[in-house]
Design a protein around this motif. Sequence first.
Motif, PDB file in Angstrom:
ATOM      1  N   VAL A  69       0.845  -1.201   0.000  1.00 54.23           N
ATOM      2  CA  VAL A  69       0.000   0.000   0.000  1.00 54.23           C
ATOM      3  C   VAL A  69       0.877   1.247   0.000  1.00 54.23           C
ATOM      4  CG1 VAL A  69      -1.692   1.325   1.342  1.00 54.23           C
ATOM      5  CG2 VAL A  69      -1.950  -1.147   1.112  1.00 54.23           C
ATOM      6  N   LEU A  70       1.918   1.245   0.813  1.00 52.91           N
ATOM      7  CA  LEU A  70       2.838   2.376   0.862  1.00 52.91           C
ATOM      8  C   LEU A  70       3.516   2.574  -0.492  1.00 52.91           C
ATOM      9  CD1 LEU A  70       4.360   4.594   2.400  1.00 52.91           C
ATOM     10  CD2 LEU A  70       5.988   2.823   3.124  1.00 52.91           C
ATOM     11  N   ALA A  71       3.958   1.483  -1.107  1.00 51.55           N
ATOM     12  CA  ALA A  71       4.606   1.570  -2.417  1.00 51.55           C
ATOM     13  C   ALA A  71       3.660   2.150  -3.461  1.00 51.55           C
ATOM     14  CB  ALA A  71       5.108   0.196  -2.854  1.00 51.55           C
ATOM     15  N   HIS A  72       2.398   1.734  -3.434  1.00 44.24           N
ATOM     16  CA  HIS A  72       1.422   2.255  -4.395  1.00 44.24           C
ATOM     17  C   HIS A  72       1.128   3.734  -4.151  1.00 44.24           C
ATOM     18  CE1 HIS A  72       0.465  -1.371  -6.667  1.00 44.24           C
ATOM     19  NE2 HIS A  72       0.620  -2.017  -5.522  1.00 44.24           N
ATOM     20  N   ARG A  73       1.086   4.127  -2.887  1.00 45.11           N
ATOM     21  CA  ARG A  73       0.880   5.553  -2.579  1.00 45.11           C
ATOM     22  C   ARG A  73       2.059   6.374  -3.085  1.00 45.11           C
ATOM     23  NH1 ARG A  73      -0.269   6.032   3.606  1.00 45.11           N
ATOM     24  NH2 ARG A  73      -0.361   8.248   3.083  1.00 45.11           N
ATOM     25  N   PHE A  74       3.256   5.856  -2.923  1.00 44.70           N
ATOM     26  CA  PHE A  74       4.446   6.544  -3.413  1.00 44.70           C
ATOM     27  C   PHE A  74       4.471   6.552  -4.941  1.00 44.70           C
ATOM     28  CE2 PHE A  74       9.022   6.184  -4.606  1.00 44.70           C
ATOM     29  CZ  PHE A  74       9.325   7.508  -4.404  1.00 44.70           C
ATOM     30  N   ALA A  75       4.065   5.458  -5.573  1.00 47.70           N
ATOM     31  CA  ALA A  75       4.019   5.381  -7.038  1.00 47.70           C
ATOM     32  C   ALA A  75       3.128   6.477  -7.603  1.00 47.70           C
ATOM     33  CB  ALA A  75       3.520   4.012  -7.491  1.00 47.70           C
ATOM     34  N   ASP A  76       2.019   6.748  -6.950  1.00 49.13           N
ATOM     35  CA  ASP A  76       1.119   7.819  -7.403  1.00 49.13           C
ATOM     36  C   ASP A  76       1.856   9.151  -7.462  1.00 49.13           C
ATOM     37  OD1 ASP A  76      -0.930   5.966  -7.539  1.00 49.13           O
ATOM     38  OD2 ASP A  76      -1.816   6.548  -5.611  1.00 49.13           O
ATOM     39  N   CYS A  77       2.690   9.423  -6.468  1.00 48.25           N
ATOM     40  CA  CYS A  77       3.471  10.660  -6.421  1.00 48.25           C
ATOM     41  C   CYS A  77       4.463  10.719  -7.575  1.00 48.25           C
ATOM     42  CB  CYS A  77       4.197  10.760  -5.078  1.00 48.25           C
ATOM     43  SG  CYS A  77       5.441  12.059  -4.993  1.00 48.25           S
ATOM     44  N   VAL A  78       5.168   9.620  -7.815  1.00 47.26           N
ATOM     45  CA  VAL A  78       6.185   9.572  -8.869  1.00 47.26           C
ATOM     46  C   VAL A  78       5.546   9.769 -10.239  1.00 47.26           C
ATOM     47  CG1 VAL A  78       7.878   8.077 -10.018  1.00 47.26           C
ATOM     48  CG2 VAL A  78       7.762   8.143  -7.520  1.00 47.26           C
ATOM     49  N   VAL A  79       4.489   9.038 -10.514  1.00 54.91           N
ATOM     50  CA  VAL A  79       3.820   9.113 -11.816  1.00 54.91           C
ATOM     51  C   VAL A  79       3.209  10.500 -12.029  1.00 54.91           C
ATOM     52  CG1 VAL A  79       1.918   8.164 -13.200  1.00 54.91           C
ATOM     53  CG2 VAL A  79       3.447   6.635 -11.941  1.00 54.91           C
ATOM     54  N   ALA A  80       2.655  11.086 -10.975  1.00 56.58           N
ATOM     55  CA  ALA A  80       2.072  12.431 -11.080  1.00 56.58           C
ATOM     56  C   ALA A  80       3.121  13.478 -11.438  1.00 56.58           C
ATOM     57  CB  ALA A  80       1.382  12.808  -9.774  1.00 56.58           C
ATOM     58  N   ASN A  81       4.381  13.200 -11.103  1.00 53.43           N
ATOM     59  CA  ASN A  81       5.475  14.118 -11.425  1.00 53.43           C
ATOM     60  C   ASN A  81       6.191  13.727 -12.710  1.00 53.43           C
ATOM     61  OD1 ASN A  81       5.804  16.203  -9.238  1.00 53.43           O
ATOM     62  ND2 ASN A  81       5.633  14.350  -8.013  1.00 53.43           N
ATOM     63  N   GLY A  82       5.584  12.841 -13.510  1.00 55.04           N
ATOM     64  CA  GLY A  82       6.153  12.456 -14.795  1.00 55.04           C
ATOM     65  C   GLY A  82       7.216  11.382 -14.716  1.00 55.04           C
ATOM     66  N   GLY A  83       7.365  10.747 -13.566  1.00 58.40           N
ATOM     67  CA  GLY A  83       8.381   9.711 -13.401  1.00 58.40           C
ATOM     68  C   GLY A  83       7.864   8.332 -13.749  1.00 58.40           C
ATOM     69  N   VAL A  84       8.769   7.383 -13.730  1.00 59.47           N
ATOM     70  CA  VAL A  84       8.448   5.977 -13.947  1.00 59.47           C
ATOM     71  C   VAL A  84       8.714   5.259 -12.636  1.00 59.47           C
ATOM     72  CG1 VAL A  84       9.082   3.879 -15.199  1.00 59.47           C
ATOM     73  CG2 VAL A  84       9.075   6.071 -16.385  1.00 59.47           C
ATOM     74  N   PHE A  85       7.753   4.492 -12.180  1.00 57.89           N
ATOM     75  CA  PHE A  85       7.879   3.764 -10.922  1.00 57.89           C
ATOM     76  C   PHE A  85       7.997   2.279 -11.225  1.00 57.89           C
ATOM     77  CE2 PHE A  85       6.125   1.419  -7.348  1.00 57.89           C
ATOM     78  CZ  PHE A  85       6.842   1.953  -6.301  1.00 57.89           C
ATOM     79  N   LEU A  86       9.042   1.663 -10.728  1.00 60.23           N
ATOM     80  CA  LEU A  86       9.233   0.226 -10.873  1.00 60.23           C
ATOM     81  C   LEU A  86       9.136  -0.414  -9.504  1.00 60.23           C
ATOM     82  CD1 LEU A  86      12.361   0.158 -13.202  1.00 60.23           C
ATOM     83  CD2 LEU A  86       9.966   0.052 -13.860  1.00 60.23           C
ATOM     84  N   SER A  87       8.537  -1.567  -9.445  1.00 53.70           N
ATOM     85  CA  SER A  87       8.469  -2.273  -8.165  1.00 53.70           C
ATOM     86  C   SER A  87       8.666  -3.758  -8.400  1.00 53.70           C
ATOM     87  CB  SER A  87       7.130  -2.026  -7.478  1.00 53.70           C
ATOM     88  OG  SER A  87       6.076  -2.614  -8.215  1.00 53.70           O
ATOM     89  N   GLY A  88       9.167  -4.408  -7.400  1.00 54.33           N
ATOM     90  CA  GLY A  88       9.329  -5.850  -7.432  1.00 54.33           C
ATOM     91  C   GLY A  88       8.995  -6.397  -6.067  1.00 54.33           C
ATOM     92  N   LYS A  89       8.567  -7.616  -6.043  1.00 53.82           N
ATOM     93  CA  LYS A  89       8.169  -8.218  -4.775  1.00 53.82           C
ATOM     94  C   LYS A  89       8.887  -9.556  -4.631  1.00 53.82           C
ATOM     95  CE  LYS A  89       4.051  -8.625  -2.025  1.00 53.82           C
ATOM     96  NZ  LYS A  89       2.667  -8.254  -1.944  1.00 53.82           N
TER      97      LYS A  89
END
Length: 114
Positions: free
Chosen positions: A60-80
Amino acid sequence: SKFLHNPGIEKISGSGLELNNSVYGQEGELSALKECYYCSLSQNKEYAIITGPSGTGKTVLAHRFADCVVANGGVFLSGKYDQLQQAAPFSAIASAFNEYCNMLVVHAESLNAT
């Protein structure tokens, strides 16, 4: 498609971000992630690793942070990490880069289609 499998990184260092034992109240952790991200935008090399026991809200924290990155034009990568793949210690990193390579292929195909 698999573009990266078992990258064989022998050593990696860094500091993890240990979470509280609840899904709520992660504003401090989210702020720390955002600070790390904003520092990286100013040419500093930054990374963050979210760690903690199962069920503490890391995803959930990672997804909340991803929203911030994408909103600023960034690319968010995650792995589990998968407990069944303990023999592949960097499987989450490989998974994140596989996701990125797939995004690049889809983007290239969409450019070629036009």
